[in-house]
Design a protein around this motif. Structure first.
Motif, PDB file in Angstrom:
ATOM      1  N   GLY A  35       0.787  -1.216   0.000  1.00 15.50           N
ATOM      2  CA  GLY A  35       0.000   0.000   0.000  1.00 15.50           C
ATOM      3  C   GLY A  35       0.820   1.267   0.000  1.00 15.50           C
ATOM      4  O   GLY A  35       0.276   2.358   0.054  1.00 15.50           O
ATOM      5  N   SER A  36       2.116   1.181  -0.037  1.00 15.18           N
ATOM      6  CA  SER A  36       2.944   2.375   0.006  1.00 15.18           C
ATOM      7  C   SER A  36       2.850   3.156  -1.272  1.00 15.18           C
ATOM      8  O   SER A  36       3.172   2.659  -2.342  1.00 15.18           O
ATOM      9  N   PRO A  37       2.423   4.443  -1.248  1.00 19.70           N
ATOM     10  CA  PRO A  37       2.292   5.219  -2.466  1.00 19.70           C
ATOM     11  C   PRO A  37       3.592   5.864  -2.876  1.00 19.70           C
ATOM     12  O   PRO A  37       3.680   6.461  -3.932  1.00 19.70           O
ATOM     13  N   SER A  38       4.594   5.772  -2.052  1.00 19.69           N
ATOM     14  CA  SER A  38       5.848   6.463  -2.335  1.00 19.69           C
ATOM     15  C   SER A  38       6.595   5.816  -3.465  1.00 19.69           C
ATOM     16  O   SER A  38       6.533   4.621  -3.686  1.00 19.69           O
ATOM     17  N   SER A  39       7.331   6.621  -4.232  1.00 18.30           N
ATOM     18  CA  SER A  39       8.157   6.079  -5.307  1.00 18.30           C
ATOM     19  C   SER A  39       9.471   5.557  -4.776  1.00 18.30           C
ATOM     20  O   SER A  39      10.268   5.012  -5.517  1.00 18.30           O
ATOM     21  N   ALA A 143      14.149  -1.480  -2.975  1.00 17.91           N
ATOM     22  CA  ALA A 143      13.790  -1.119  -1.604  1.00 17.91           C
ATOM     23  C   ALA A 143      14.939  -1.424  -0.651  1.00 17.91           C
ATOM     24  O   ALA A 143      15.234  -0.643   0.260  1.00 17.91           O
ATOM     25  N   LYS A 144      15.583  -2.560  -0.847  1.00 21.76           N
ATOM     26  CA  LYS A 144      16.695  -2.942   0.023  1.00 21.76           C
ATOM     27  C   LYS A 144      17.820  -1.914  -0.029  1.00 21.76           C
ATOM     28  O   LYS A 144      18.432  -1.584   0.986  1.00 21.76           O
ATOM     29  N   ARG A 145      18.065  -1.401  -1.241  1.00 20.27           N
ATOM     30  CA  ARG A 145      19.156  -0.433  -1.416  1.00 20.27           C
ATOM     31  C   ARG A 145      18.730   1.002  -1.128  1.00 20.27           C
ATOM     32  O   ARG A 145      19.539   1.921  -1.192  1.00 20.27           O
ATOM     33  N   GLY A 146      17.434   1.198  -0.858  1.00 20.72           N
ATOM     34  CA  GLY A 146      16.936   2.547  -0.604  1.00 20.72           C
ATOM     35  C   GLY A 146      16.923   3.403  -1.845  1.00 20.72           C
ATOM     36  O   GLY A 146      17.010   4.632  -1.763  1.00 20.72           O
ATOM     37  N   GLN A 147      16.808   2.778  -3.014  1.00 21.07           N
ATOM     38  CA  GLN A 147      16.829   3.506  -4.282  1.00 21.07           C
ATOM     39  C   GLN A 147      15.422   3.882  -4.713  1.00 21.07           C
ATOM     40  O   GLN A 147      14.459   3.171  -4.414  1.00 21.07           O
ATOM     41  N   PRO A 148      15.272   4.997  -5.418  1.00 18.54           N
ATOM     42  CA  PRO A 148      13.946   5.378  -5.921  1.00 18.54           C
ATOM     43  C   PRO A 148      13.465   4.391  -6.972  1.00 18.54           C
ATOM     44  O   PRO A 148      14.267   3.742  -7.646  1.00 18.54           O
ATOM     45  N   TRP A 149      12.181   4.286  -7.098  1.00 14.65           N
ATOM     46  CA  TRP A 149      11.567   3.371  -8.063  1.00 14.65           C
ATOM     47  C   TRP A 149      10.600   4.146  -8.969  1.00 14.65           C
ATOM     48  O   TRP A 149       9.893   5.000  -8.491  1.00 14.65           O
ATOM     49  N   PRO A 150      10.607   3.889 -10.289  1.00 13.36           N
ATOM     50  CA  PRO A 150      11.343   2.848 -10.996  1.00 13.36           C
ATOM     51  C   PRO A 150      12.814   3.147 -11.261  1.00 13.36           C
ATOM     52  O   PRO A 150      13.565   2.224 -11.545  1.00 13.36           O
ATOM     53  N   GLY A 151      13.234   4.397 -11.153  1.00 10.40           N
ATOM     54  CA  GLY A 151      14.661   4.713 -11.220  1.00 10.40           C
ATOM     55  C   GLY A 151      15.366   4.079 -12.400  1.00 10.40           C
ATOM     56  O   GLY A 151      14.953   4.222 -13.559  1.00 10.40           O
ATOM     57  N   ARG A 152      16.417   3.313 -12.114  1.00 13.73           N
ATOM     58  CA  ARG A 152      17.236   2.703 -13.161  1.00 13.73           C
ATOM     59  C   ARG A 152      16.515   1.570 -13.894  1.00 13.73           C
ATOM     60  O   ARG A 152      16.968   1.135 -14.944  1.00 13.73           O
ATOM     61  N   LEU A 191       3.320   0.001  -9.458  1.00 16.37           N
ATOM     62  CA  LEU A 191       3.789  -0.493  -8.158  1.00 16.37           C
ATOM     63  C   LEU A 191       4.089   0.631  -7.173  1.00 16.37           C
ATOM     64  O   LEU A 191       4.248   0.370  -5.981  1.00 16.37           O
ATOM     65  N   THR A 192       4.192   1.858  -7.639  1.00 19.89           N
ATOM     66  CA  THR A 192       4.408   2.982  -6.721  1.00 19.89           C
ATOM     67  C   THR A 192       3.102   3.453  -6.090  1.00 19.89           C
ATOM     68  O   THR A 192       3.121   4.294  -5.194  1.00 19.89           O
ATOM     69  N   ARG A 193       1.991   2.911  -6.565  1.00 21.03           N
ATOM     70  CA  ARG A 193       0.695   3.315  -6.040  1.00 21.03           C
ATOM     71  C   ARG A 193       0.275   2.435  -4.867  1.00 21.03           C
ATOM     72  O   ARG A 193       0.961   1.473  -4.502  1.00 21.03           O
ATOM     73  N   GLU A 195      -1.998  -0.264  -2.552  1.00 27.70           N
ATOM     74  CA  GLU A 195      -2.482  -1.615  -2.826  1.00 27.70           C
ATOM     75  C   GLU A 195      -3.848  -1.577  -3.495  1.00 27.70           C
ATOM     76  O   GLU A 195      -4.127  -2.343  -4.428  1.00 27.70           O
ATOM     77  N   ARG A 196      -4.685  -0.685  -3.037  1.00 24.90           N
ATOM     78  CA  ARG A 196      -6.019  -0.567  -3.626  1.00 24.90           C
ATOM     79  C   ARG A 196      -5.920  -0.155  -5.090  1.00 24.90           C
ATOM     80  O   ARG A 196      -6.641  -0.700  -5.944  1.00 24.90           O
ATOM     81  N   ALA A 197      -5.045   0.784  -5.394  1.00 25.33           N
ATOM     82  CA  ALA A 197      -4.879   1.231  -6.777  1.00 25.33           C
ATOM     83  C   ALA A 197      -4.329   0.113  -7.653  1.00 25.33           C
ATOM     84  O   ALA A 197      -4.746  -0.051  -8.805  1.00 25.33           O
ATOM     85  N   GLN A 198      -3.412  -0.675  -7.113  1.00 20.10           N
ATOM     86  CA  GLN A 198      -2.864  -1.786  -7.882  1.00 20.10           C
ATOM     87  C   GLN A 198      -3.940  -2.821  -8.193  1.00 20.10           C
ATOM     88  O   GLN A 198      -4.009  -3.343  -9.314  1.00 20.10           O
ATOM     89  N   ARG A 199      -4.780  -3.134  -7.210  1.00 18.28           N
ATOM     90  CA  ARG A 199      -5.879  -4.077  -7.457  1.00 18.28           C
ATOM     91  C   ARG A 199      -6.846  -3.525  -8.493  1.00 18.28           C
ATOM     92  O   ARG A 199      -7.340  -4.270  -9.355  1.00 18.28           O
ATOM     93  N   ARG A 200      -7.101  -2.229  -8.409  1.00 19.67           N
ATOM     94  CA  ARG A 200      -8.030  -1.628  -9.359  1.00 19.67           C
ATOM     95  C   ARG A 200      -7.482  -1.723 -10.782  1.00 19.67           C
ATOM     96  O   ARG A 200      -8.217  -2.095 -11.711  1.00 19.67           O
ATOM     97  N   VAL A 201      -6.211  -1.400 -10.955  1.00 15.61           N
ATOM     98  CA  VAL A 201      -5.602  -1.486 -12.285  1.00 15.61           C
ATOM     99  C   VAL A 201      -5.612  -2.925 -12.781  1.00 15.61           C
ATOM    100  O   VAL A 201      -5.921  -3.199 -13.953  1.00 15.61           O
ATOM    101  N   MET A 202      -5.286  -3.852 -11.892  1.00 17.73           N
ATOM    102  CA  MET A 202      -5.219  -5.263 -12.258  1.00 17.73           C
ATOM    103  C   MET A 202      -6.560  -5.767 -12.781  1.00 17.73           C
ATOM    104  O   MET A 202      -6.648  -6.389 -13.857  1.00 17.73           O
ATOM    105  N   TRP A 203      -7.644  -5.491 -12.049  1.00 18.00           N
ATOM    106  CA  TRP A 203      -8.940  -6.029 -12.431  1.00 18.00           C
ATOM    107  C   TRP A 203      -9.580  -5.238 -13.558  1.00 18.00           C
ATOM    108  O   TRP A 203     -10.336  -5.801 -14.371  1.00 18.00           O
ATOM    109  N   TRP A 204      -9.295  -3.956 -13.651  1.00 17.14           N
ATOM    110  CA  TRP A 204      -9.771  -3.201 -14.793  1.00 17.14           C
ATOM    111  C   TRP A 204      -9.100  -3.688 -16.078  1.00 17.14           C
ATOM    112  O   TRP A 204      -9.758  -3.799 -17.124  1.00 17.14           O
ATOM    113  N   ALA A 205      -7.815  -3.978 -15.993  1.00 17.21           N
ATOM    114  CA  ALA A 205      -7.107  -4.512 -17.158  1.00 17.21           C
ATOM    115  C   ALA A 205      -7.709  -5.841 -17.595  1.00 17.21           C
ATOM    116  O   ALA A 205      -7.919  -6.091 -18.783  1.00 17.21           O
ATOM    117  N   ALA A 206      -8.021  -6.708 -16.610  1.00 14.78           N
ATOM    118  CA  ALA A 206      -8.631  -7.997 -16.933  1.00 14.78           C
ATOM    119  C   ALA A 206     -10.009  -7.809 -17.547  1.00 14.78           C
ATOM    120  O   ALA A 206     -10.364  -8.473 -18.540  1.00 14.78           O
TER     121      ALA A 206
END
Length: 441
Positions: A35-39, A143-152, A191-193, A195-206
């Motif tokens: 559920g973390s919205p942070s990049s 996340a382990k390296r503390g790097q921004p996402w999607p970044g590289r 993935l930066t959005r 959990e609810r947003a990810q589920r919404r995108v997933m099921w809307w895509a389906a």
């Protein structure tokens, strides 16, 4: 010798087509809160990762993800081998209307139809799910390296698109890498959005995908019968047949470029499915579906029951319905069967006392997935086209379908043996090494 291979490969690793071939799934990497919205992904305790990511390796057991990926790579060839060996090859599959079998009127025809039904779209969907798993692992690594996402990761996806473009132009028009690269860029941002947003995108895509397939199937059913096709018995123009049986390599490249839009239609039509399966792979990894613990086994058991329980009957019904329901079979039923296949392979490995030659071979193909995917297509081009051995024209219908199945089996053996020998000296596959070198510069 086998004990040495087992000891060398027991460590849990995952190979991804867009990865550095062999990316270890760290047992202390963070399972990022969905559920973390942070990049910038936030770190989490190591124990949480081991439980939720399925990153627990047990002694004497090979990594399930690598076995699954190896099975998916060789399984996609079960479908593609008919494209390479059919009249008109890459273009012929469009003109002849799908990749269905020859019916059940005779034993050879029935064998071909069953062979195709077992694979068509199923292993491609499995590979897509596993690609989503690999994307989730990359996210955890950032996340382990503390790097921004999607970044590289953007550069990794763009390089994959370039690899796919080269593969499309020089080897095989039905390349999957280009579509995966575009989907990876989209899903990486999803993935930066929350959990609810990810589920919404997933099921809307389906939902959008199912609606599109339904509309296209209705259109196919309502289309008037144009009668006998002009050209060969398979509805493929003689000029295209001659291009692949007698034409030169540069002519084939020119033909792909001239017809690029039509030959790239599959990832466009199935983009919603790609997004759904990517995100499904992410969710399965986070739920622990690939772990060696009780949670992983329970999830895989449900995947086996629901996937095959729904997918097989739907596949049989579409086969009875004929070519009109090709889209439903390949893009709706096949993903369900793919989920069941993951559960089935996982259940088989759970019951295996020790890894045998097949398991080790699949694991090594999975660890060199990108190289194996390209090499199997190159081998089929050399074996089937006129620029190589020309077996498609020389054997034709005389040994059909047995020689095609034999070609698939030979290529599988070459890939399993070759990857095993290669990994005795190198840690990654050849194309994976090139990718790793370029992305580090």
């Amino acid at each position: 010798m086998e004990s040495e291979l087992v000891r060398d490969h027991v460590e849990l690793r995952t190979a991804n087509l867009d990865d550095e071939s062999m990316t270890e799934l760290p047992l202390n990497s963070p399972s990022v809160p969905v559920g973390s919205p942070s990049s910038r992904p936030a770190a989490a305790p190591a124990a949480e990762v081991a439980a939720k990511s399925g990153g627990v390796a047990t002694e004497g057991r090979l990594a399930l993800l690598d076995v699954l990926r190896g099975a998916a790579i060789l399984g996609t060839l079960m479908t593609n081998v008919w494209i390479f060996t059919g009249p008109g090859s890459e273009w012929g599959v469009l003109q002849s209307g799908g990749t269905g079998g020859s019916g059940f009127g005779s034993f050879p025809a029935a064998a071909e139809s069953v062979f195709r039904l077992l694979a068509d779209g199923k292993f491609l969907s499995m590979l897509t799910i596993l690609f989503g798993v690999g994307l989730a692992i990359q996210y955890n690594s950032a996340a382990k390296r503390g790097q921004p996402w999607p970044g590289r990761y953007r550069w990794r996806a763009l390089f994959l698109f370039a690899e796919g473009t080269v593969h499309f132009v020089l080897v095989f028009a039905w390349d999957v890498l280009m579509g995966y690269a575009v989907t990876a860029l989209v899903v990486a941002h999803v993935l930066t959005r929350s959990e609810r947003a990810q589920r919404r995108v997933m099921w809307w895509a389906a939902g959008l995908h199912l609606a599109l397939m339904g509309l296209l199937t209705v259109a196919l059913a309502a289309a008037p019968d144009e009668g006998d096709d002009k050209g060969t018995a398979d509805g493929v123009s003689p000029q295209v047949v001659d291009l692949y049986s007698e034409g030169g390599y540069l002519e084939q490249i020119s033909f792909r470029l001239e017809n690029m839009i039509a030959l790239r239609v599959e990832p466009i039509l199935s983009f919603g499915l790609l997004v759904f399966l990517f995100l499904l792979g992410v969710r399965l990894l986070r739920a622990g579906a690939f772990g060696a613990d009780g949670t992983g086994r329970r999830i895989r058991s449900r995947m086996l029951a629901w996937g095959l329980g729904l997918g097989i009957p739907l596949t049989v019904l579409t086969a009875i319905g004929g070519e009109t329901y090709f889209l439903v079979s390949r893009y709706c039923a096949a993903p369900l069967v793919a989920i069941g296949y993951i559960g089935l392979i996982g259940a088989a490995l759970d019951r295996a006392r020790r890894p045998g030659p097949l398991t080790i071979g699949l694991t090594n193909v999975g660890r060199t997935a990108l190289s194996g995917y390209v090499l199997q297509n190159v081998l089929c081009v050399v074996a089937s086209y006129g620029i190589g051995l020309g077996l498609a024209a020389r054997l034709g219908d005389t040994a059909h379908p047995w020689w095609v199945m034999g070609l698939w089996a030979v290529v599988c053996l070459v890939l399993m043996a070759g990857s095993t020998l290669w990994l005795r000296r190198f840690s990654t596959g050849p194309l994976e090494s090139v990718q790793k070198w370029v992305l580090r510069r």
